[in-house]
Design an enzyme around this catalytic site. Structure first.
Site, PDB file in Angstrom:
ATOM      1  N   GLU A   1      30.013  58.752  48.899  1.00  0.00           N
ATOM      2  CA  GLU A   1      28.964  59.752  49.064  1.00  0.00           C
ATOM      3  C   GLU A   1      29.355  61.074  48.407  1.00  0.00           C
ATOM      4  O   GLU A   1      28.515  61.726  47.768  1.00  0.00           O
ATOM      5  CB  GLU A   1      28.683  59.979  50.556  1.00  0.00           C
ATOM      6  CG  GLU A   1      28.154  58.743  51.287  1.00  0.00           C
ATOM      7  CD  GLU A   1      29.254  57.952  51.967  1.00  0.00           C
ATOM      8  OE1 GLU A   1      29.012  57.436  53.058  1.00  0.00           O
ATOM      9  OE2 GLU A   1      30.372  57.863  51.387  1.00  0.00           O
TER      10      GLU A   1
ATOM     11  N   ALA B   1      51.194  19.484  40.584  1.00  0.00           N
ATOM     12  CA  ALA B   1      52.390  19.404  39.741  1.00  0.00           C
ATOM     13  C   ALA B   1      52.782  17.945  39.568  1.00  0.00           C
ATOM     14  O   ALA B   1      52.347  17.068  40.328  1.00  0.00           O
ATOM     15  CB  ALA B   1      53.553  20.179  40.371  1.00  0.00           C
TER      16      ALA B   1
ATOM     17  N   ALA C   1      55.736  14.902  39.497  1.00  0.00           N
ATOM     18  CA  ALA C   1      56.785  14.580  40.469  1.00  0.00           C
ATOM     19  C   ALA C   1      58.016  15.447  40.272  1.00  0.00           C
ATOM     20  O   ALA C   1      58.739  15.762  41.230  1.00  0.00           O
ATOM     21  CB  ALA C   1      57.159  13.106  40.360  1.00  0.00           C
TER      22      ALA C   1
END
Length: 368
Positions: A58, A168, A170
């Site tokens: 404001e 991901a 292994a």
């Protein structure tokens, strides 16, 4: 004048503050002078809460409007503050500026305000309209509202997986499952959050930086590591940059004294949280983060942390980046065990939207 259009304009301005204003709300304000044309109006001032929470929206809009604010309509996305803090109340500023009407989207649940701002304006003879675009404003400021109302931050869980739900191979290789456009989108998400969280496993395996890069930003999110025993090294990327960009480590009483000293010397902040067995108590941890002022947290942890957050009911939104690749059963799953006894007890999310980002997709899901 078109109250909805002007309020949506104010909401778009408010969104610029997300990630920059905590523990304050992200607020937008548009000041419009009537022009006599149905649905029209001339914008004479615009503002949004600035970095660090000051100045308020404001104040910015009134400064821009100057004398043109007298007799104008102010559109504010959250009830103007009514208390004296670092700055005088915005409700008083609107009264002094001579606006004829104020339109707000939400009542501020902060006990210091909670309707007092609206009451001050009405007592001064200013017409007040409440609840315009309220649902949109609540969604945009969900973090601030949850912190005030429930004492918890709003949590977004980010997952990036292959078609078969793997994060991901292994062997742990995960760079890169998604393409460059999706990775840039993640940086934009970090920018809109107060903090980015990973667990100790992800911190050790990936040695992440967790900062926002190449977005033209001047402020970084707090980097959080949930690490009960402070096992992550202060010689890591996070440790080496802790004096430049804040790093907070969430640990339990089990963290060794030497590890605490090493991280403090690196410039990190340590927050001890209660334990739940051998792990941190997640609900207590997130209450502690809310008490520190955080309103919006992006979790980029691995499968175990992601599952733990879901089990604890702490995930408000899930952002799933899906890549057009498959790894197979030997790959690492996006989620650790949830301990479900039946399909009926599986957590359900509501889809909010789908976006194509480069060769990948981003699907946003809400917990409720």
């Amino acid at each position: 004048m078109d109250d909805i259009a002007h309020m949506r304009h104010a909401l778009s301005l408010a969104a610029r503050g997300l990630g920059n204003v905590w523990p304050n709300p992200a607020v937008g304000c548009v000041i419009v002078r009537p022009d006599g044309v149905p649905g029209g109006g001339r914008i004479v001032g615009r503002g949004w809460t600035q970095s660090g929470g000051r100045p308020h929206a404001e104040r910015r809009a009134l400064d821009q409007a100057g004398g043109s604010a007298r007799g104008a309509v102010a559109y504010v996305t959250l009830e103007p503050c009514a208390h004296h803090g670092h700055t005088p109340p915005c409700a008083e500023a609107l009264i002094a500026a001579g606006v004829s009407r104020m339109v707000s989207a939400l009542t501020d649940p902060d006990p210091r305000v909670a309707g007092r701002g609206h009451a001050m304006l009405r007592a001064a003879g200013i017409a007040v309209t409440e609840g315009v675009c309220g649902a949109e404003a609540r969604a945009m400021n969900a973090g601030f509202l949850k912190r005030v109302e429930l004492g918890l931050p709003y949590v977004t869980l980010k997952l990036a997986t292959t078609i078969d739900g793997r994060i991901a191979t292994a062997s742990g290789e995960s760079r890169w499952i998604t393409g460059p456009e999706a990775r840039r989108a993640v940086h934009a998400m970090r920018l809109r959050h107060d903090a980015v969280l990973v667990g100790s496993g992800t911190a050790r395996a990936d040695d992440p930086d967790l900062s926002v890069r190449d977005m033209g930003n001047t402020r970084q999110p707090v980097r959080l590591v949930l690490d009960s025993r402070l096992s992550h090294s202060p010689q890591s990327r996070l440790g080496r940059t802790a004096r430049e960009v804040p790093v907070w480590l969430l640990h339990t009483a089990a963290a060794p004294a030497e590890a605490r000293v090493a991280w403090l010397e690196a410039g990190a902040r340590l927050i001890e949280v209660p334990a739940d067995g051998t792990h941190a108590d997640l609900l207590a941890t997130f209450r502690a983060l809310a008490a520190e002022g955080l309103t919006r947290i992006l979790c980029e942890g691995g499968g175990d942390l992601a599952a733990a957050l879901i089990r604890a009911g702490l995930v408000d939104q899930l952002a799933h980046f899906g890549a057009g690749a498959v790894i197979g059963a030997e790959g690492r799953s996006a989620l650790g065990p949830l301990g479900l006894a039946s399909l009926a007890s599986a957590p359900r999310f509501c889809r909010l939207g789908v976006e194509i980002i480069g060769s990948d997709t981003l699907t946003l899901w809400s917990s409720g």
